[in-house]
Design a protein around this motif. Structure first.
Motif, PDB file in Angstrom:
ATOM      1  N   ALA A  50      -8.720   6.012  11.575  1.00  0.00           N
ATOM      2  CA  ALA A  50      -8.003   7.242  11.250  1.00  0.00           C
ATOM      3  C   ALA A  50      -6.564   7.179  11.728  1.00  0.00           C
ATOM      4  N   ASP A  51      -6.322   6.506  12.846  1.00  0.00           N
ATOM      5  CA  ASP A  51      -4.958   6.384  13.364  1.00  0.00           C
ATOM      6  C   ASP A  51      -4.084   5.583  12.406  1.00  0.00           C
ATOM      7  N   GLN A  52      -4.630   4.502  11.868  1.00  0.00           N
ATOM      8  CA  GLN A  52      -3.893   3.692  10.900  1.00  0.00           C
ATOM      9  C   GLN A  52      -3.619   4.514   9.639  1.00  0.00           C
ATOM     10  N   ALA A  53      -4.606   5.261   9.187  1.00  0.00           N
ATOM     11  CA  ALA A  53      -4.406   6.103   8.003  1.00  0.00           C
ATOM     12  C   ALA A  53      -3.322   7.147   8.254  1.00  0.00           C
ATOM     13  N   ALA A  54      -3.317   7.756   9.432  1.00  0.00           N
ATOM     14  CA  ALA A  54      -2.300   8.759   9.758  1.00  0.00           C
ATOM     15  C   ALA A  54      -0.904   8.155   9.722  1.00  0.00           C
ATOM     16  N   GLU A  55      -0.776   6.932  10.215  1.00  0.00           N
ATOM     17  CA  GLU A  55       0.522   6.259  10.195  1.00  0.00           C
ATOM     18  C   GLU A  55       0.976   5.985   8.766  1.00  0.00           C
ATOM     19  N   ILE A  56       0.056   5.581   7.911  1.00  0.00           N
ATOM     20  CA  ILE A  56       0.380   5.336   6.506  1.00  0.00           C
ATOM     21  C   ILE A  56       0.780   6.639   5.817  1.00  0.00           C
ATOM     22  N   ILE A  57       0.054   7.703   6.071  1.00  0.00           N
ATOM     23  CA  ILE A  57       0.369   9.006   5.478  1.00  0.00           C
ATOM     24  C   ILE A  57       1.773   9.447   5.883  1.00  0.00           C
ATOM     25  N   GLU A  58       2.103   9.271   7.137  1.00  0.00           N
ATOM     26  CA  GLU A  58       3.445   9.634   7.607  1.00  0.00           C
ATOM     27  C   GLU A  58       4.517   8.781   6.921  1.00  0.00           C
ATOM     28  N   ALA A  59       4.234   7.492   6.764  1.00  0.00           N
ATOM     29  CA  ALA A  59       5.211   6.592   6.146  1.00  0.00           C
ATOM     30  C   ALA A  59       5.443   6.933   4.675  1.00  0.00           C
ATOM     31  N   ASN A  66       0.914  15.510  -1.079  1.00  0.00           N
ATOM     32  CA  ASN A  66      -0.442  15.463  -1.640  1.00  0.00           C
ATOM     33  C   ASN A  66      -1.172  14.173  -1.275  1.00  0.00           C
ATOM     34  N   LEU A  67      -0.857  13.610  -0.111  1.00  0.00           N
ATOM     35  CA  LEU A  67      -1.585  12.455   0.415  1.00  0.00           C
ATOM     36  C   LEU A  67      -2.345  12.884   1.654  1.00  0.00           C
ATOM     37  N   LYS A  68      -3.685  12.673   1.651  1.00  0.00           N
ATOM     38  CA  LYS A  68      -4.530  13.134   2.739  1.00  0.00           C
ATOM     39  C   LYS A  68      -5.514  12.042   3.163  1.00  0.00           C
ATOM     40  N   LEU A  69      -6.164  12.302   4.281  1.00  0.00           N
ATOM     41  CA  LEU A  69      -7.172  11.406   4.848  1.00  0.00           C
ATOM     42  C   LEU A  69      -8.563  11.783   4.363  1.00  0.00           C
ATOM     43  N   MET A  70      -9.307  10.795   3.875  1.00  0.00           N
ATOM     44  CA  MET A  70     -10.744  10.956   3.638  1.00  0.00           C
ATOM     45  C   MET A  70     -11.426  10.583   4.950  1.00  0.00           C
ATOM     46  N   PHE A  71     -11.986  11.575   5.628  1.00  0.00           N
ATOM     47  CA  PHE A  71     -12.600  11.389   6.940  1.00  0.00           C
ATOM     48  C   PHE A  71     -14.092  11.181   6.738  1.00  0.00           C
ATOM     49  N   ASP A  72     -14.503   9.920   6.670  1.00  0.00           N
ATOM     50  CA  ASP A  72     -15.911   9.582   6.498  1.00  0.00           C
ATOM     51  C   ASP A  72     -16.519   9.382   7.884  1.00  0.00           C
ATOM     52  N   PHE A 108       0.838  -1.202   0.000  1.00  0.00           N
ATOM     53  CA  PHE A 108       0.000   0.000   0.000  1.00  0.00           C
ATOM     54  C   PHE A 108       0.872   1.251   0.000  1.00  0.00           C
ATOM     55  N   ILE A 109       1.878   1.282   0.843  1.00  0.00           N
ATOM     56  CA  ILE A 109       2.770   2.442   0.932  1.00  0.00           C
ATOM     57  C   ILE A 109       3.467   2.690  -0.406  1.00  0.00           C
ATOM     58  N   THR A 110       3.960   1.628  -1.011  1.00  0.00           N
ATOM     59  CA  THR A 110       4.662   1.770  -2.288  1.00  0.00           C
ATOM     60  C   THR A 110       3.730   2.263  -3.383  1.00  0.00           C
ATOM     61  N   ASN A 111       2.540   1.684  -3.461  1.00  0.00           N
ATOM     62  CA  ASN A 111       1.585   2.104  -4.487  1.00  0.00           C
ATOM     63  C   ASN A 111       1.085   3.525  -4.250  1.00  0.00           C
TER      64      ASN A 111
END
Length: 254
Positions: free
Chosen positions: A154-163, A168-174, A118-121
């Motif tokens: 959201a915590d998992q998404a934040a960790e992925i965004i940081e990695a 231009n990578l952001k969280l979709m907060f549904d 996921f991080i690579t893609n």
């Protein structure tokens, strides 16, 4: 800009995408977004957007082989070529219609290999989207509607965004998905607002019109605006009856 964006993956599904854009404008929406527009010619979508003056906020990468159970490709080890083809397709379509965001769907996968894939893609997606001014979004989905989906909180998404480390990578907060998974929506909006690229709403737990259910969306909308988020909030809900019959929620929570 403020107000609401009509998610045409769920609203006016009886119409073609261009006619759904026109219906959203007539109903008073400030923007539109969609799921998978790829079967609709780009020129037809551009024409409807130009005619109405509505911006297209976003679209999704394709899910893959839906009949075989796919719900996204970007976190699936061994399917990188398919995932990147889906990203290329989304970037090309989004650039052509001036869409602001692309939601890169992770898919059903778990474990360290899925995370690295996921991080690579996502890095590939961010690089492809950046020259066009397009933001890449990732969205946690709840484990009732999408059991086994890679991204859940959201915590998992934040960790992925940081990695990934891309600007231009952001969280979709549904709010619908995250209320089911984590709750405490007001504090989570406060915590994650610096990472949020788009917000979506629907009633919980029904996923119907946002005026009903366990979330007080008047309060949620006040919180969103008080935190400085000025973009239209996405109405991604399943109408209880027809789309038009349920639109009174817009006045109730605005």
């Amino acid at each position: 800009m403020s107000g609401f964006s009509a998610n045409l993956g769920f609203l006016w599904t009886e119409l073609t995408l261009p006619d759904a854009i026109r219906a959203a404008a007539a109903a008073g929406f400030d923007a539109v977004e969609c799921h998978w527009p790829y079967d609709t010619p780009v020129e037809a979508v551009k024409s409807a957007l130009n005619e109405t003056g509505l911006p297209m906020l976003g679209l999704n990468t394709v899910r893959g082989n839906v009949a075989a159970g796919d719900n996204g490709l970007a976190a699936l080890p061994g399917r990188e070529d398919e995932a990147r083809a889906a990203i290329d397709q989304a970037v090309s379509y989004a650039q052509a219609i001036a869409a602001h965001n692309i939601h890169v769907m992770a898919g059903f996968a778990q474990g360290a290999d899925a995370r690295e894939t996921f991080i690579t893609n996502l890095g590939y997606a961010c690089d492809a989207a950046l020259p066009h001014g397009i933001t890449i979004l990732i969205e946690p989905l709840n484990h009732h509607d999408a059991p086994g989906y890679f991204l859940n909180t959201a915590d998992q998404a934040a960790e992925i965004i940081e990695a990934v480390g891309a600007q231009n990578l952001k969280l979709m907060f549904d709010c619908y998905h995250l209320q089911i998974m984590q709750g405490d929506i007001t504090r989570r909006l406060e915590q994650f607002m610096p990472l949020i690229g788009h917000i979506q709403i629907a009633a919980v737990p029904s996923r119907g019109e946002p005026g009903d259910g366990e979330l007080d969306y008047r309060h949620v909308m006040q919180t969103i605006r008080s935190l400085g988020f000025t973009a239209p909030v996405g109405a991604e809900y399943r109408p209880v009856a027809s789309t038009e019959a349920g639109l009174s929620w817009m006045q109730k929570i605005a």
